[in-house]
Design a protein around this motif. Structure first.
Motif, PDB file in Angstrom:
ATOM      1  N   THR A   2     -44.418  13.601  67.637  1.00  0.00           N
ATOM      2  CA  THR A   2     -43.833  12.625  68.420  1.00  0.00           C
ATOM      3  C   THR A   2     -42.772  11.845  67.393  1.00  0.00           C
ATOM      4  O   THR A   2     -41.444  11.479  67.910  1.00  0.00           O
ATOM      5  N   ALA A   3     -43.038  11.853  65.993  1.00  0.00           N
ATOM      6  CA  ALA A   3     -42.147  11.278  65.194  1.00  0.00           C
ATOM      7  C   ALA A   3     -40.761  11.984  65.055  1.00  0.00           C
ATOM      8  O   ALA A   3     -39.894  11.241  64.863  1.00  0.00           O
ATOM      9  N   ALA A   6     -38.937  11.407  68.138  1.00  0.00           N
ATOM     10  CA  ALA A   6     -38.220   9.787  67.816  1.00  0.00           C
ATOM     11  C   ALA A   6     -37.100  10.091  67.024  1.00  0.00           C
ATOM     12  O   ALA A   6     -35.906   9.156  67.312  1.00  0.00           O
ATOM     13  N   ALA A  88     -34.897   5.937  70.096  1.00  0.00           N
ATOM     14  CA  ALA A  88     -35.990   6.336  69.407  1.00  0.00           C
ATOM     15  C   ALA A  88     -37.274   5.740  69.718  1.00  0.00           C
ATOM     16  O   ALA A  88     -38.501   6.410  69.719  1.00  0.00           O
ATOM     17  N   LEU A  89     -37.432   4.377  70.276  1.00  0.00           N
ATOM     18  CA  LEU A  89     -38.430   3.726  70.687  1.00  0.00           C
ATOM     19  C   LEU A  89     -38.978   4.279  72.106  1.00  0.00           C
ATOM     20  O   LEU A  89     -40.218   4.557  72.028  1.00  0.00           O
ATOM     21  N   TRP A  92     -40.647   7.618  70.898  1.00  0.00           N
ATOM     22  CA  TRP A  92     -41.878   7.564  70.620  1.00  0.00           C
ATOM     23  C   TRP A  92     -43.002   7.119  71.631  1.00  0.00           C
ATOM     24  O   TRP A  92     -44.119   7.210  71.296  1.00  0.00           O
ATOM     25  N   TRP A  93     -42.550   6.014  72.340  1.00  0.00           N
ATOM     26  CA  TRP A  93     -43.515   5.681  73.379  1.00  0.00           C
ATOM     27  C   TRP A  93     -44.001   6.625  74.430  1.00  0.00           C
ATOM     28  O   TRP A  93     -45.112   7.059  74.756  1.00  0.00           O
ATOM     29  N   GLY A  95     -43.218  10.190  74.402  1.00  0.00           N
ATOM     30  CA  GLY A  95     -43.929  11.531  73.741  1.00  0.00           C
ATOM     31  C   GLY A  95     -43.049  12.458  74.237  1.00  0.00           C
ATOM     32  O   GLY A  95     -42.361  12.259  75.118  1.00  0.00           O
TER      33      GLY A  95
END
Length: 261
Positions: A2-3, A6, A88-89, A92-93, A95
């Motif tokens: 996930t990182a 992102a 990016a957010l 990240w949220w 996935g």
């Protein structure tokens, strides 16, 4: 994973943000976003590729045109940076899911439409209307969920949500002309598609949140004597913010509320 997703989405977002700067400037003026290439408005020199790297080029050039020294607004790198962070957010949220492209598309048009509405009090058809088929196709991809279990009811729910929000906003405009514009009505249908896809709770919360956010902002402006009771305030940004709020916290918030009754 996930990182990494992102980070990759953030890098893509920086490039998209650079393009959105062109969209925000040209679309309200009815100009092509493809040609001519971006150029300095003072000296007319085309922007070189090495000077078109998001954020970094503005810093290297110290916010000025390489050829004539004309100041370049800080808004350009801020839009690029904001879009990168938003992408990016979002990644990240959400996935690594198939609905992610739909969410990133929503993030991109949200930046463009919010800025255009704040600048011109308009929500251009050139962005809003194509978003209907694009959103439907991308949300259908999310429902198909290749490699996993399909959820076609989510797509049906999205269509119901889009029709419901479009109709409600249209009735509001017809009953109370001047309260909001037809651009808001058209955008409501697009946002209803997204909110409906994520569930009835997301639809209810996102729909209501737009009026809460817009109302609080209006009250704050009046308290600072920056607006009066009859002042018209762009509503598009608050619709977009409300939709994001509904998607992220709407399902959980509605479940908590119903559970507390």
């Amino acid at each position: 994973m996930t990182a990494a997703l992102a980070v990759a989405a953030g890098i893509v977002g920086l490039a998209i943000g650079s393009f959105l700067n062109v969209v925000v400037w040209r679309v309200p003026r009815g100009e092509s976003v493809v040609s001519p290439p971006s150029a300095c408005p003072r000296c007319g020199h085309a922007i070189r590729r090495r000077d078109n790297v998001p954020v970094l080029s503005w810093l290297v050039l110290r916010g000025r045109c390489r050829d004539c020294g004309e100041p370049i607004s800080v808004r350009y790198p801020l839009v690029e940076l904001a879009t990168g962070v938003l992408f990016a957010l979002t990644a990240w949220w959400a996935g690594p899911v198939w609905v992610l492209p739909a969410l990133l598309y929503l993030a991109a048009i949200s930046v463009a439409l919010a800025l255009i509405d704040l600048d011109t009090s308009r929500l251009p058809d050139a962005i809003v209307l194509p978003s209907y088929p694009v959103a439907l196709v991308l949300l259908a991809l999310g429902s198909a969920n290749p490699g996993g279990e399909a959820d076609w009811w989510a797509l049906v729910r999205a269509v119901i949500g889009g029709v419901a929000m479009f109709t409600a906003y249209l009735v509001t405009v017809l009953v109370k002309p001047g309260g909001m514009g037809l651009g808001d009505v058209k955008l409501a249908g697009v946002l209803g598609l997204y909110l409906g896809w994520f569930g009835w709770g997301a639809l209810a919360v996102g729909w209501f949140a737009a009026f809460v956010f817009g109302g609080v902002f209006s009250i704050a402006l009046m308290a600072m004597r920056r607006a009066g009771r009859t002042s018209r305030i762009p509503f598009g940004p608050w619709m977009l913010l409300g939709a994001a709020f509904g998607i992220v916290v709407g399902p959980a918030l509605s479940s908590w509320y119903l559970g507390s009754l």
